[in-house]
Write a protein that holds these residues in place. Structure first.
Motif, PDB file in Angstrom:
ATOM      1  N   GLY A 149      -0.674   0.891  14.428  1.00  0.00           N
ATOM      2  CA  GLY A 149      -0.918   0.101  14.826  1.00  0.00           C
ATOM      3  C   GLY A 149      -0.572  -1.396  14.144  1.00  0.00           C
ATOM      4  N   LEU A 150      -1.371  -0.858  12.582  1.00  0.00           N
ATOM      5  CA  LEU A 150      -1.482  -2.237  12.157  1.00  0.00           C
ATOM      6  C   LEU A 150      -0.414  -2.793  11.578  1.00  0.00           C
ATOM      7  CD1 LEU A 150      -5.125  -1.049   9.416  1.00  0.00           C
ATOM      8  CD2 LEU A 150      -4.150  -3.008  11.755  1.00  0.00           C
ATOM      9  N   HIS A 151       0.592  -1.823  11.092  1.00  0.00           N
ATOM     10  CA  HIS A 151       2.101  -1.982  10.815  1.00  0.00           C
ATOM     11  C   HIS A 151       2.504  -2.975  11.783  1.00  0.00           C
ATOM     12  CE1 HIS A 151       6.241  -1.694   9.120  1.00  0.00           C
ATOM     13  NE2 HIS A 151       6.959  -1.079  11.054  1.00  0.00           N
ATOM     14  N   LEU A 152       2.287  -2.718  13.219  1.00  0.00           N
ATOM     15  CA  LEU A 152       3.251  -3.403  14.359  1.00  0.00           C
ATOM     16  C   LEU A 152       2.556  -5.036  14.334  1.00  0.00           C
ATOM     17  CD1 LEU A 152       3.299  -1.132  17.125  1.00  0.00           C
ATOM     18  CD2 LEU A 152       5.038  -1.780  15.938  1.00  0.00           C
ATOM     19  N   LEU A 153       1.987  -4.838  13.804  1.00  0.00           N
ATOM     20  CA  LEU A 153       0.974  -6.527  13.824  1.00  0.00           C
ATOM     21  C   LEU A 153       1.398  -7.139  12.093  1.00  0.00           C
ATOM     22  CD1 LEU A 153      -2.991  -4.741  15.097  1.00  0.00           C
ATOM     23  CD2 LEU A 153      -0.596  -7.067  16.194  1.00  0.00           C
ATOM     24  N   PHE A 154       1.293  -6.369  11.758  1.00  0.00           N
ATOM     25  CA  PHE A 154       1.526  -7.278  10.303  1.00  0.00           C
ATOM     26  C   PHE A 154       2.067  -7.063   9.733  1.00  0.00           C
ATOM     27  CE2 PHE A 154      -3.090  -6.942  10.985  1.00  0.00           C
ATOM     28  CZ  PHE A 154      -3.344  -7.931  11.008  1.00  0.00           C
ATOM     29  N   LYS A 155       3.701  -6.049  10.126  1.00  0.00           N
ATOM     30  CA  LYS A 155       5.032  -5.902   8.931  1.00  0.00           C
ATOM     31  C   LYS A 155       5.939  -7.262   9.007  1.00  0.00           C
ATOM     32  CE  LYS A 155       7.812  -5.118  13.404  1.00  0.00           C
ATOM     33  NZ  LYS A 155       8.165  -3.636  13.477  1.00  0.00           N
ATOM     34  N   HIS A 157       4.660 -10.281   7.878  1.00  0.00           N
ATOM     35  CA  HIS A 157       3.458 -10.747   7.094  1.00  0.00           C
ATOM     36  C   HIS A 157       3.186 -10.265   6.169  1.00  0.00           C
ATOM     37  CE1 HIS A 157       3.689 -13.741   9.955  1.00  0.00           C
ATOM     38  NE2 HIS A 157       3.202 -13.145  10.934  1.00  0.00           N
ATOM     39  N   SER A 158       3.787  -9.593   4.803  1.00  0.00           N
ATOM     40  CA  SER A 158       3.581  -9.079   4.044  1.00  0.00           C
ATOM     41  C   SER A 158       2.267  -8.831   2.815  1.00  0.00           C
ATOM     42  CB  SER A 158       4.693  -8.346   3.084  1.00  0.00           C
ATOM     43  OG  SER A 158       4.216  -7.443   1.810  1.00  0.00           O
ATOM     44  N   TYR A 159       1.930  -9.895   2.705  1.00  0.00           N
ATOM     45  CA  TYR A 159       1.440 -10.265   1.567  1.00  0.00           C
ATOM     46  C   TYR A 159      -0.333 -10.225   2.557  1.00  0.00           C
ATOM     47  CZ  TYR A 159       3.337 -10.931  -1.887  1.00  0.00           C
ATOM     48  OH  TYR A 159       4.707 -11.535  -2.919  1.00  0.00           O
ATOM     49  N   LEU A 160      -0.442 -10.472   3.549  1.00  0.00           N
ATOM     50  CA  LEU A 160      -1.274 -10.221   5.286  1.00  0.00           C
ATOM     51  C   LEU A 160      -1.393  -8.938   4.843  1.00  0.00           C
ATOM     52  CD1 LEU A 160      -3.630 -11.862   6.564  1.00  0.00           C
ATOM     53  CD2 LEU A 160      -1.360 -12.288   8.815  1.00  0.00           C
ATOM     54  N   TYR A 161      -0.626  -8.544   5.027  1.00  0.00           N
ATOM     55  CA  TYR A 161      -0.750  -7.083   5.761  1.00  0.00           C
ATOM     56  C   TYR A 161      -1.604  -6.267   4.030  1.00  0.00           C
ATOM     57  CZ  TYR A 161       0.340  -2.216   6.553  1.00  0.00           C
ATOM     58  OH  TYR A 161       0.477  -0.843   7.282  1.00  0.00           O
ATOM     59  N   SER A 162      -1.302  -5.991   3.073  1.00  0.00           N
ATOM     60  CA  SER A 162      -2.007  -6.040   2.317  1.00  0.00           C
ATOM     61  C   SER A 162      -3.015  -6.664   2.013  1.00  0.00           C
ATOM     62  CB  SER A 162      -1.937  -6.571   0.842  1.00  0.00           C
ATOM     63  OG  SER A 162       0.135  -6.250   0.395  1.00  0.00           O
ATOM     64  N   ILE A 163      -3.606  -8.339   2.161  1.00  0.00           N
ATOM     65  CA  ILE A 163      -4.732  -8.434   2.444  1.00  0.00           C
ATOM     66  C   ILE A 163      -6.118  -7.613   3.484  1.00  0.00           C
ATOM     67  CG2 ILE A 163      -6.563 -10.426   3.541  1.00  0.00           C
ATOM     68  CD1 ILE A 163      -4.132 -12.207   1.793  1.00  0.00           C
ATOM     69  N   VAL A 164      -5.362  -7.312   4.883  1.00  0.00           N
ATOM     70  CA  VAL A 164      -5.772  -6.541   6.224  1.00  0.00           C
ATOM     71  C   VAL A 164      -6.959  -4.865   5.504  1.00  0.00           C
ATOM     72  CG1 VAL A 164      -6.074  -6.051   8.227  1.00  0.00           C
ATOM     73  CG2 VAL A 164      -5.063  -8.494   7.378  1.00  0.00           C
ATOM     74  N   LEU A 165      -4.832  -4.818   4.869  1.00  0.00           N
ATOM     75  CA  LEU A 165      -5.726  -3.640   4.693  1.00  0.00           C
ATOM     76  C   LEU A 165      -6.576  -2.952   3.210  1.00  0.00           C
ATOM     77  CD1 LEU A 165      -1.850  -2.412   4.280  1.00  0.00           C
ATOM     78  CD2 LEU A 165      -3.969  -1.194   6.295  1.00  0.00           C
ATOM     79  N   PHE A 166      -6.928  -4.181   2.720  1.00  0.00           N
ATOM     80  CA  PHE A 166      -7.640  -3.726   1.669  1.00  0.00           C
ATOM     81  C   PHE A 166      -8.982  -4.163   2.057  1.00  0.00           C
ATOM     82  CE2 PHE A 166     -10.207  -5.430  -2.390  1.00  0.00           C
ATOM     83  CZ  PHE A 166      -9.737  -5.137  -2.799  1.00  0.00           C
ATOM     84  N   THR A 167      -8.758  -5.005   2.840  1.00  0.00           N
ATOM     85  CA  THR A 167     -10.482  -6.042   3.636  1.00  0.00           C
ATOM     86  C   THR A 167     -11.079  -4.759   4.442  1.00  0.00           C
ATOM     87  OG1 THR A 167      -9.693  -8.519   3.754  1.00  0.00           O
ATOM     88  CG2 THR A 167     -11.273  -7.808   4.922  1.00  0.00           C
ATOM     89  N   ILE A 168      -9.951  -3.549   4.776  1.00  0.00           N
ATOM     90  CA  ILE A 168     -10.092  -2.616   5.997  1.00  0.00           C
ATOM     91  C   ILE A 168     -11.336  -1.598   5.595  1.00  0.00           C
ATOM     92  CG2 ILE A 168      -9.938  -1.007   7.521  1.00  0.00           C
ATOM     93  CD1 ILE A 168      -7.728  -2.847   8.660  1.00  0.00           C
ATOM     94  N   GLY A 169     -10.565  -1.190   3.923  1.00  0.00           N
ATOM     95  CA  GLY A 169     -10.991  -0.512   3.430  1.00  0.00           C
ATOM     96  C   GLY A 169     -12.446  -0.326   2.796  1.00  0.00           C
ATOM     97  N   CYS A 170     -12.256  -2.000   2.620  1.00  0.00           N
ATOM     98  CA  CYS A 170     -13.959  -2.206   1.709  1.00  0.00           C
ATOM     99  C   CYS A 170     -14.765  -2.243   2.995  1.00  0.00           C
ATOM    100  CB  CYS A 170     -13.689  -3.638   0.639  1.00  0.00           C
ATOM    101  SG  CYS A 170     -12.347  -3.818  -0.623  1.00  0.00           S
ATOM    102  N   VAL A 171     -14.370  -2.793   3.814  1.00  0.00           N
ATOM    103  CA  VAL A 171     -15.657  -3.340   4.960  1.00  0.00           C
ATOM    104  C   VAL A 171     -16.177  -1.540   5.439  1.00  0.00           C
ATOM    105  CG1 VAL A 171     -16.108  -3.487   7.392  1.00  0.00           C
ATOM    106  CG2 VAL A 171     -15.067  -5.264   5.267  1.00  0.00           C
ATOM    107  N   ILE A 172     -15.396  -0.833   6.210  1.00  0.00           N
ATOM    108  CA  ILE A 172     -15.447   0.657   5.916  1.00  0.00           C
ATOM    109  C   ILE A 172     -16.797   1.385   5.059  1.00  0.00           C
ATOM    110  CG2 ILE A 172     -14.690   2.829   6.472  1.00  0.00           C
ATOM    111  CD1 ILE A 172     -12.624   1.834   7.422  1.00  0.00           C
TER     112      ILE A 172
END
Length: 379
Positions: A149-155, A157-172
């Motif tokens: 799902g995340l890949h479909l949303l952000f594929k 926008h490579s750098y935004l994808y990285s930021i989102v993934l890192f943010t999700i990990g930190c928030v969790i």
């Protein structure tokens, strides 16, 4: 002269660009993790309680390293899966990989549930809700689906994808105190078990999806920069440095955030900061195996890393008695002394790996069988 030649040889090998088709060191890390899981489950299940004492140095060391296993698996699953999606997208067609990923996620969930089923009990008319508990396979399966799902949303926008993934990990990780003791008594057990351990779930999707998100974040870095010169040596240094920072500086950093912001959640997270520390363990482990990747290629340990699903299923059947109710746990539960447990664990690891190599030729065996069955129903 010989020492100088060795240094030059190692330098050249360690600075070779990553091969585009496979992250070899990942298979080695995965093999280490699956072997640690085999001996960890065996000893934890069968060792007498009297010997479970953290004041014993060897037991304390064993217990610490056993705790690395699950974070490694979740991080690797996110890294490899997201990397394959990105590579497929770069080739112009990721539809097949997305479809395969969704199928694999659902398959892992199905296998995870099935391993808790006692067929003999069901045949006698006794049905236990125990098979509804959530374990590592179900969580990894759902994590793969979420990453699709995340890949479909952000594929795009490579750098935004990285930021989102890192943010999700930190928030969790930071918000773990908010759901640590979640019960969800009013929620159906089938759903509640994904978030709460109150009914016996071993793993829950939170916080473990956080490791998969961090792994996917690493995949975006690898995918963008692995072709560059000296990327490997740079990655190894970063793994070591960032890993050590997570291990030894993340707790003080969370306390500092609490001090400057006044947000109590940072203090609560720092008081039980196992998630970031374990992530640091994973990164240091990555650094070690990535350093010696060249010497591990084509080795047995890499082959073991390619068969983790088969090994997991076989060990569950032998140790816990999946499907029949008869496993080693039935006969030797918490009954072995340390010498028996260590020797038994070594024998157990050998037998499970032999069975995985000779009776389940690849992990694709399971996927192929299920695909055939699903194909029959479509006819």
């Amino acid at each position: 002269m010989r020492f100088t030649f060795l240094k030059v040889y190692l330098y050249l090998k360690i600075n070779q660009p990553l091969q585009p088709n496979r992250l070899y060191f990942i298979d080695a890390v995965r093999a280490f993790a699956i072997l640690m899981m085999l001996q960890g489950h065996f000893i934890d299940t069968l060792l007498e309680p009297i010997y479970r004492d953290d004041t014993y140095t060897l037991y304390s060391i064993w217990s610490y390293f056993r705790g690395i296993t699950a974070p490694v698996f979740f991080t690797i699953s996110g890294l490899v899966f997201a990397y394959l999606l990105l590579r497929a997208y770069a080739k112009g067609d990721d539809k097949a990989r997305i479809k395969k990923g969704l199928f694999r996620g659902l398959l892992l969930i199905a296998i995870g549930y099935s391993l808790r089923i006692n067929i003999l009990s069901w045949l006698t008319g006794y049905f236990s809700a125990y098979f509804l508990v959530i374990d590592v396979l179900q969580c990894i399966g759902l994590a793969l689906i979420l990453l699709v799902g995340l890949h479909l949303l952000f594929k795009k926008h490579s750098y935004l994808y990285s930021i989102v993934l890192f943010t999700i990990g930190c928030v969790i990780f930071v918000t773990e105190p908010l759901y640590r003791d979640l019960t969800l008594d009013q929620t159906p057990v089938f759903i509640g078990n994904w978030m709460s351990k109150s009914n016996g779930s071993v793993f829950t999707i939170l916080p473990w999806f956080g490791y998969s998100a961090f792994g996917a974040f690493l995949s975006t870095v690898f995918f963008r920069h692995a072709h560059r010169n000296r990327f490997k040596i740079f990655s190894i240094c970063c793994f070591f440095i960032v890993g050590l920072l997570f291990m030894f500086a993340s707790t003080p950093f969370l306390f500092w955030l609490n001090h400057i912001t006044g947000v109590e959640l940072f203090e609560r997270s720092a008081d039980f900061n196992y998630l970031f520390i374990r992530l640091g363990n994973v990164l240091v482990l990555f650094a070690l195996f990535y350093t010696f990747e060249h010497f591990l290629k084509q080795s047995t340990i890499v082959r073991i890393g390619e068969k983790t699903l088969s090994i997991y299923v076989i060990h569950f059947i032998l140790l816990y008695g999946s499907y029949t109710g008869f496993g080693l746990k039935v006969f030797f539960y918490k009954a072995l002394d340390p010498y028996e447990a260590v020797l038994g664990a070594l024998v157990f690891m050998f037998i499970v790996c032999v069975l995985a190599f000779h009776y389940a030729k690849t992990n694709h065996f399971l996927y192929t069988m299920v695909q055939k069955v699903s194909g029959w129903f479509k006819k």
